[in-house]
Design an enzyme around this catalytic site. Structure first.
Site, PDB file in Angstrom:
ATOM      1  N   ASP A 512     -29.866  22.715   3.014  1.00  0.00           N
ATOM      2  CA  ASP A 512     -30.369  21.346   3.036  1.00  0.00           C
ATOM      3  C   ASP A 512     -29.275  20.421   2.493  1.00  0.00           C
ATOM      4  O   ASP A 512     -28.257  20.886   1.960  1.00  0.00           O
ATOM      5  CB  ASP A 512     -31.629  21.278   2.165  1.00  0.00           C
ATOM      6  CG  ASP A 512     -32.461  20.027   2.400  1.00  0.00           C
ATOM      7  OD1 ASP A 512     -32.191  19.302   3.372  1.00  0.00           O
ATOM      8  OD2 ASP A 512     -33.392  19.792   1.611  1.00  0.00           O
ATOM      9  N   GLU A 515     -25.321  16.892   4.908  1.00  0.00           N
ATOM     10  CA  GLU A 515     -24.711  15.889   5.794  1.00  0.00           C
ATOM     11  C   GLU A 515     -23.241  15.596   5.457  1.00  0.00           C
ATOM     12  O   GLU A 515     -22.509  15.255   6.395  1.00  0.00           O
ATOM     13  CB  GLU A 515     -25.530  14.589   5.747  1.00  0.00           C
ATOM     14  CG  GLU A 515     -26.891  14.697   6.385  1.00  0.00           C
ATOM     15  CD  GLU A 515     -27.862  15.556   5.575  1.00  0.00           C
ATOM     16  OE1 GLU A 515     -28.690  16.242   6.205  1.00  0.00           O
ATOM     17  OE2 GLU A 515     -27.781  15.584   4.337  1.00  0.00           O
ATOM     18  N   ASP A 588     -36.650  14.738   7.031  1.00  0.00           N
ATOM     19  CA  ASP A 588     -37.704  14.190   6.176  1.00  0.00           C
ATOM     20  C   ASP A 588     -38.590  13.197   6.924  1.00  0.00           C
ATOM     21  O   ASP A 588     -38.422  11.980   6.824  1.00  0.00           O
ATOM     22  CB  ASP A 588     -37.083  13.511   4.953  1.00  0.00           C
ATOM     23  CG  ASP A 588     -36.358  14.512   4.067  1.00  0.00           C
ATOM     24  OD1 ASP A 588     -36.562  15.718   4.250  1.00  0.00           O
ATOM     25  OD2 ASP A 588     -35.586  14.078   3.198  1.00  0.00           O
TER      26      ASP A 588
END
Length: 915
Positions: A512, A515, A588
């Protein structure tokens, strides 16, 4: 995920503030490129300098004003793929060329110069089915197929290439040099254009090597429907972009992302598909820096040849779509995927970037996740709850709170005192565990992972050469440089059982925040002037960061099993080629109806970009879904590739049994349907793995000539056999379902009833289920019942749903292996069967004779849908000639024939005769 956490840095309020993220017009290279308007290109090709080799054709082009030479390289790759590269002929330093995304350096095929005259060069491939026409002045290239122009490059004259320059000698490009008041007007203009540094809010991006953006336009002739460019919370069909509203490919952690927004979120695949009746084309733009894509569909007049010289020339309006690609840096490296079918495009893209990894079977079951399950007792209680309520599931997940102070590869010693024992408990119940492992490493000299990485120099550096420190869940954190192969190897070694204390072979991984997410950074990510392996700036590799972490994680899980076991790795950030390493999800989302609705086109777009193993958080990650929304999301998720329920720590608990017995029953039935469907789903994943066919696909892919399907994104095909229409509106009493194809027959998946004539039908719905239809001409392999998890279902018998088409025929497949190892690959331990119904005979035959897998499982039941009349006799015969009579029942109302108690071996040839 981002939310308020006691004692941690909170960015929730900041993250949802739109001013945190750039609008397109706040991006300097985009503003610069947009100053160049459509018109005659200032580039011309020097065709007298063409060189031809077995590998490629090369020639220079020159800009009329700045006189800088660029080198154009053209080649054909096996599979009718054309690659065009444009780089500086003599750059000051090497420009970044994306590594590791292509599975290998493609084998090229010789191009032939079929015509060369003043200002024109025509290249043909060996088969002469495609030609590339190069025009010298202005420079442009046309791809032609049998005299039809498929697409053209630079026909609008928007080729843009900022050549590298030495920094101005009269200024230092340091963070201290911020005093704009001392600059003269020319320097102010330069500053505004962001040539050597660029400000966004309080953040300053120092461009050590100056401006280096690239861009070019493509015109797709005859196409008005274009798709692709994940990831955006947008409709399936790409929309026209007005100035300042381009599709942005820049991986960002946007908590509760806006719906119908072209800003980039989480992942990027720079692949665009265009489709018109019975022809598809694709453009793959291989560039990992920030990329913006403008799209403009319009109608242009085309002359129609008249019958005689006396007649007036006629015109007709023909659609064209202009696509303009703009990237911050790198080179122009673009692949033209010629199709001509969508399935050809998928194969061509997979030839370049790889196919979907074959997932372990358990990962196609249902996953239960929450931020966070509190402790070992909580994990065991939730696990027991599924059995108590007779709901199948395969995997329970642990979020960041399971660690010792957000130190990954560790356990909270109070909450998880004996993680190995907890996993052994799950193993006995034939279930698995997934834990989160993020890329940021807590700055703590006593933390072995941090101290080792620091000593080895494995962290991303800031522009001054120090380890870059940003804020994330643990507080001050450093970020592993996954672009470095040595770091990836070291990271993979961290998953070894002896290193990752408390882990076992039923533990799998979730990457997770990759990015990468940096809480107090510009746009909540890493500065573009941070420095990676080989001295490349972060701006060059940004969209690759998560791709590389997932690569290293998957390698680590394979290595810990000595290469024997398939990994499961879920990643939030992704790029082209991420399909080789596991699964992705949409990030999300929010517990609202329109997020359920938008998840369908989002997943279809990801699927078309090669990543079949994708899903959206069931129920919505943020907030509390009303019971009806939760039920509808489970029903949708059950028919999508990756099926996980997940929620925020501030959301109320939402295990499937917490919403009253009626809702529990409906959710139970949806999950059980998923488990019964697993043989079909696993077969689809094998097709994705071997033939690059998307598991979940838009209707137009199956019905490429039916214009009415081209924009449909509220329903989809699961493989070629099932049409699924999730219910995405509250209190719905009916939905309009498009059943395409006048020559098609469709059957209700559950009631077996043949539907009325195809077209748009108003289908009544209740809360109990969503509309699902089986396509005539297909055979669905299913399990006869669901088990507690996939591992409990190994010996459960099969049933076949044979849906007859207008010719009373049907065909289908079943792929089977051990579900977890690489033996299917290395030892041919697999079974691949074909089921054919023709002339009232259903036969089972081997699709791939090399398969060596054996099973004691049997086909116990066959249901034939659309069988015209009640038979008088049904017999089953095996390969050895033995024949037996089969018990059957026939429902005249639905024309359904049911054959039971068959006990026909799955791994043997047999035939059922109906007379």
């Amino acid at each position: 995920m981002e939310a308020v956490t006691p004692g941690e840095v909170s960015v929730q309020d900041e993250a949802v503030d739109k001013s945190t993220f750039k609008e397109c017009n706040q991006i300097a290279f985009y503003r610069r490129q947009k100053l160049l308007h459509p018109g005659k290109s200032l580039y011309q090709a020097l065709l007298d300098s063409v060189t031809l080799s077995d590998e490629n054709v090369k020639f220079p082009i020159i800009h009329e004003e700045n006189k800088v030479l660029l080198q154009v390289e053209i080649c054909e790759i096996e599979g009718s793929i054309f690659r065009l590269k444009i780089d500086e002929a003599a750059p000051l330093r090497e420009r970044y060329k994306v590594p590791d995304v292509l599975i290998k350096e493609p084998i090229t095929r010789r191009l032939i110069i079929s015509q060369k005259e003043a200002g024109i060069l025509v290249l043909s491939n060996v088969n002469e089915d495609y030609k590339l026409q190069v025009t010298a002045n202005p420079f442009q290239i046309e791809l032609q197929s049998k005299a039809e122009t498929v697409l053209s490059m630079n026909s609008n004259g928007l080729l843009y290439f900022e050549h590298l320059q030495p920094p101005p000698s009269d200024r230092k490009h340091t963070e201290e040099n911020k005093d704009e008041s001392s600059c003269d007007s020319s320097k102010e203009k330069q500053e505004d254009l962001g040539l050597w540094q660029e400000k966004f809010g309080r953040f300053l991006d120092i461009k050590a090597h100056g401006p280096s953006s690239v861009g070019v336009d493509f015109t797709l002739h005859g196409f008005e429907h274009v798709y692709g460019l994940p990831q955006h919370a947008e409709a399936l069909l790409l929309k026209n972009t007005s100035d300042g509203d381009a599709y942005r490919l820049y991986n960002l952690d946007i908590f509760g992302h806006k719906i119908h927004d072209k800003i980039g979120i989480y992942g990027s695949v720079p692949l665009l598909l265009a489709h018109k009746p019975n022809r598809s084309s694709g453009i793959f733009w291989l560039n990992s820096s920030e990329t913006l894509v403008d799209i403009n569909t319009k109608a242009v007049a085309e002359h129609i040849p008249s019958g005689s010289a006396a007649e007036t020339t006629k015109q007709r309006a023909v659609p064209v779509t202009d696509v303009r690609w703009m990237s911050e840096s790198g080179i122009i490296d673009v692949f033209l995927l010629t199709g001509p079918t969508a399935f050809d495009i998928f194969k061509q893209f997979a030839h370049l970037t790889g196919t979907q990894a074959l997932p372990p079977l358990f990962s196609l079951g249902y996953h239960q996740c929450r931020w966070n399950y509190e402790d070992e007792h909580d994990v065991k209680a939730v696990d027991a709850g599924f059995d108590q309520h007779d709901i199948p599931y395969d995997v329970i997940w642990l979020d960041i709170e399971h660690t010792d102070g957000k130190r990954y590869f560790t356990w909270d010693k109070k909450k998880f005192r004996n993680p190995r024992k907890m996993q052994e408990h799950l193993r006995k119940r034939k279930r698995k565990l997934v834990v989160i492992v993020d890329p940021h490493i807590k700055v703590d000299p006593t933390y072995t992972l941090y101290s080792q990485a620091k000593d080895k120099g494995y962290f991303v550096k800031d522009r001054n050469g120090q380890d870059f420190e940003g804020i994330c869940w643990p507080g001050s954190s450093c970020y592993l440089d996954f672009t470095n192969p040595e770091v990836r190897k070291w990271y993979a070694d961290q998953f070894a059982f002896k290193t990752y204390k408390g882990s076992t072979n039923i533990l799998f991984v979730w990457n997770d925040m990759n990015e990468p997410s940096v809480f107090k950074g510009a746009e909540l990510t890493m500065p573009k002037d941070a420095v990676h392996y080989n001295n490349w700036e972060h701006r060059e590799v940004h969209n690759l960061y998560g791709f590389y972490q997932q690569m290293a994680t998957a390698e680590g899980l394979i290595r810990r099993s000595s290469g024997k076991e398939r990994p499961f790795v879920l990643t939030r950030s992704f790029f082209a080629g991420s399909q080789k390493y596991g699964a992705v999800w949409t990030g999300d989302n929010t517990a609202e109806w329109h997020y359920l609705k938008i998840s369908i086109p989002m997943l279809l777009t990801i699927s078309m970009a090669g990543i079949s193993f994708c899903g959206a958080d069931v129920g919505g990650f943020i907030g509390d879904p009303e019971p009806e929304l939760l039920v509808r999301w489970y029903q949708a998720g059950a028919y999508q590739p990756f099926f996980r329920g997940h929620s925020n720590m501030e959301s109320k608990r939402r295990e499937p049994w917490l919403f009253g017995e009626k809702n529990t029953q409906i959710i139970r039935e949806a999950i059980r349907e998923r488990y019964v469907l697993l043989p079909y789903l696993y077969t689809l994943f094998y097709r994705a793995h071997t033939a690059a066919e998307p598991v979940m696909r838009p209707l137009w892919i199956e019905f490429p000539g039916k214009i009415e399907t081209f924009g449909v994104d509220n329903e989809y095909m699961l493989g070629n056999a099932l049409l699924v229409h999730p219910v995405t509106e509250p209190e719905a009493k009916a939905v309009n379902v498009l059943l395409p194809g006048s020559e098609e027959i469709w059957y209700d998946f559950r009631k077996f009833k043949r539907m009325e004539d195809p077209g748009t039908l108003k289908i009544p719905v209740t809360l109990e289920n969503i509309p699902v239809f089986q396509r005539g001409g297909t055979v669905l392999p299913l399990k006869t019942t669901a088990g507690k998890s996939t591992e409990w279902m190994t010996d459960i018998s099969y049933e076949l749903h044979v849906a007859l088409d207008t010719e009373a025929c049907a065909i289908g497949e079943l792929y089977l292996d051990d579900g977890h190892s690489f033996q299917y690959l290395h030892k041919k331990q697999f079974l691949y069967r074909k089921f054919t119904f023709h002339k009232n005979i259903l036969s089972s035959s081997c699709t791939d004779e090399s398969g060596q897998y054996h099973t004691t499982c049997v086909v116990a039941r066959v249901i034939v849908l659309g069988f015209g009349q009640q038979p008088t006799l049904v017999t089953a015969s095996s390969k050895d000639g033995k024949e037996k009579e089969v018990v059957f029942t026939y429902d005249t109302k639905t024309s359904t024939l049911m054959l039971e108690n068959l006990a026909l071996s799955v791994d043997a040839d047999w035939r059922i005769h109906i007379s």
